[in-house]
Design a protein around this motif. Structure first.
Motif, short mmCIF file in Angstrom:
data_model
loop_
_atom_site.label_atom_id
_atom_site.label_comp_id
_atom_site.label_asym_id
_atom_site.label_seq_id
_atom_site.Cartn_x
_atom_site.Cartn_y
_atom_site.Cartn_z
N LYS A 169 -20.40 8.49 -1.44
CA LYS A 169 -21.63 7.79 -1.83
C LYS A 169 -22.67 7.81 -0.71
O LYS A 169 -23.86 7.65 -0.97
CB LYS A 169 -21.30 6.34 -2.21
CG LYS A 169 -20.51 6.20 -3.50
CD LYS A 169 -20.17 4.75 -3.79
CE LYS A 169 -19.35 4.62 -5.07
NZ LYS A 169 -18.95 3.22 -5.33
N GLN A 170 -22.20 8.01 0.52
CA GLN A 170 -23.11 8.10 1.66
C GLN A 170 -23.60 9.53 1.90
O GLN A 170 -24.33 9.78 2.86
CB GLN A 170 -22.43 7.58 2.93
CG GLN A 170 -21.72 6.24 2.80
CD GLN A 170 -22.62 5.14 2.28
OE1 GLN A 170 -23.72 4.94 2.78
NE2 GLN A 170 -22.15 4.42 1.27
N GLY A 171 -23.15 10.45 1.05
CA GLY A 171 -23.63 11.83 1.15
C GLY A 171 -22.66 12.81 1.76
O GLY A 171 -22.96 14.01 1.85
N PHE A 172 -21.50 12.37 2.20
CA PHE A 172 -20.49 13.27 2.76
C PHE A 172 -19.65 13.84 1.62
O PHE A 172 -19.32 13.14 0.67
CB PHE A 172 -19.60 12.53 3.75
CG PHE A 172 -20.38 11.94 4.91
CD1 PHE A 172 -20.79 12.73 5.97
CD2 PHE A 172 -20.71 10.58 4.92
CE1 PHE A 172 -21.50 12.18 7.03
CE2 PHE A 172 -21.42 10.02 5.97
CZ PHE A 172 -21.82 10.83 7.03
N LYS A 173 -19.27 15.12 1.74
CA LYS A 173 -18.60 15.78 0.61
C LYS A 173 -17.19 16.25 0.93
O LYS A 173 -16.27 16.03 0.15
CB LYS A 173 -19.45 16.96 0.14
CG LYS A 173 -20.82 16.54 -0.39
CD LYS A 173 -21.63 17.76 -0.82
CE LYS A 173 -23.01 17.34 -1.35
NZ LYS A 173 -23.83 18.53 -1.74
N GLU A 174 -17.02 16.95 2.04
CA GLU A 174 -15.72 17.50 2.39
C GLU A 174 -15.23 16.87 3.69
O GLU A 174 -16.02 16.56 4.59
CB GLU A 174 -15.81 19.03 2.55
CG GLU A 174 -16.27 19.74 1.29
CD GLU A 174 -15.25 19.65 0.17
OE1 GLU A 174 -14.05 19.50 0.48
OE2 GLU A 174 -15.65 19.73 -1.01
N PHE A 175 -13.89 16.73 3.79
CA PHE A 175 -13.33 16.02 4.94
C PHE A 175 -12.20 16.82 5.58
O PHE A 175 -11.55 17.64 4.94
CB PHE A 175 -12.80 14.66 4.50
CG PHE A 175 -13.78 13.87 3.68
CD1 PHE A 175 -14.82 13.19 4.29
CD2 PHE A 175 -13.69 13.83 2.30
CE1 PHE A 175 -15.74 12.47 3.55
CE2 PHE A 175 -14.60 13.11 1.55
CZ PHE A 175 -15.64 12.44 2.17
N ASP A 212 -16.18 14.49 8.94
CA ASP A 212 -17.02 15.21 7.98
C ASP A 212 -16.90 16.70 8.30
O ASP A 212 -17.19 17.13 9.42
CB ASP A 212 -18.47 14.75 8.10
CG ASP A 212 -19.41 15.59 7.26
OD1 ASP A 212 -19.07 15.88 6.11
OD2 ASP A 212 -20.49 15.97 7.78
N ALA A 213 -16.45 17.49 7.32
CA ALA A 213 -16.17 18.91 7.56
C ALA A 213 -17.42 19.69 7.95
O ALA A 213 -17.34 20.67 8.71
CB ALA A 213 -15.54 19.52 6.30
N GLU A 214 -18.58 19.27 7.48
CA GLU A 214 -19.80 20.03 7.75
C GLU A 214 -20.38 19.69 9.13
O GLU A 214 -20.63 20.58 9.94
CB GLU A 214 -20.85 19.74 6.67
CG GLU A 214 -22.13 20.53 6.85
CD GLU A 214 -23.13 20.29 5.73
OE1 GLU A 214 -24.31 20.65 5.88
OE2 GLU A 214 -22.72 19.71 4.69
#
Length: 238
Positions: A169-175, A212-214
């Motif tokens: 929800k905070q904008g992070f996608k991949e971990f 955060d993976a990115e």
């Protein structure tokens, strides 16, 4: 001499339970019967049985005797940090319930602050969730999150059940995660109440980070306590 006998009885009964010679739900012989079998005083048998209760192998029914606890449930854990505990359990078909049990600001902890890259004067919150599978408490998940990274964490933290869902929800996608450490500890009185276990039941402690993976930003430091008496854990990497 009685201590040696006590340990012998404990080890003998525990070995029979582990090998399945005494089955799940089976009632153990009475204290008097065991005292006769092992040729020891009844008190020696009682102490041995109390050890087995503390270790989580047997349980007592008031006025009925002692019984072998049900077999451990096999649980596959993900140690890669790429998938949440909730998602993993749902994939495996378990009935998982999660309760947020606290969101509290912690006192300065040098190790946690260092991992999060947080300055001493900044706030870090610990968010705890109790995990229950098939009606049995399995784990306490503690996530340490800095207010500098998530300014609304004090306000929003008490409603969080899945940290991954919150991060998305905070904008992070991949971990991802860094090093994962496993160790053994024993429950505090509070943890005993939450996990419905005895003081001598070992807990498996898993410590890791969520990244955060990115951006490679460290989102949280995690400390998870798993019960060892009700579950078997498969830690094979996916």
């Amino acid at each position: 001499m009685s201590i040696d006998k006590e340990n012998q009885i404990t080890d003998d009964i525990m070995d029979k339970i582990v090998k399945g010679e005494i089955g799940t739900g089976e009632k153990l012989p009475s204290e008097n019967e065991l005292a006769d079998k092992y040729r020891v005083p009844r008190m020696t048998v009682r102490h041995a049985l109390l050890k087995l209760e503390e270790r989580g192998y047997i349980y007592s029914k008031q006025g009925k005797g002692r019984y072998v606890k049900e077999a451990a449930i096999p649980i596959q854990l993900s140690l890669t940090g790429k998938i949440s505990f909730t998602e993993k359990m749902n994939q495996l078909g378990f009935e998982l319930k999660t309760s947020n049990i606290y969101c509290e600001k912690i006192d300065y902890d040098a190790e946690v602050y260092r991992i999060l890259g947080t300055a001493r004067g900044e706030a870090v919150f610990k968010i705890g969730r109790l995990r229950v599978i098939n009606g049995e408490p399995i784990a306490i998940h503690n996530s340490y999150v800095s207010e500098s990274s998530f300014p609304k964490i004090e306000e929003e933290g008490p409603a969080i059940q899945s940290m991954f869902s919150y991060y998305r929800k905070q904008g992070f996608k991949e971990f991802s995660s860094r090093q994962t450490m496993l160790s053994i500890t024993f429950p505090t009185s509070k943890e005993q109440r939450l996990l419905s276990c005895k003081s001598m039941v070992p807990l498996i402690k898993v410590e890791s980070d969520c990244i955060d993976a990115e951006s490679k930003q460290i989102l949280e430091h995690t400390k998870i306590l798993y019960r060892s008496d009700k579950f078997k854990y498969d830690i094979t990497m996916d």
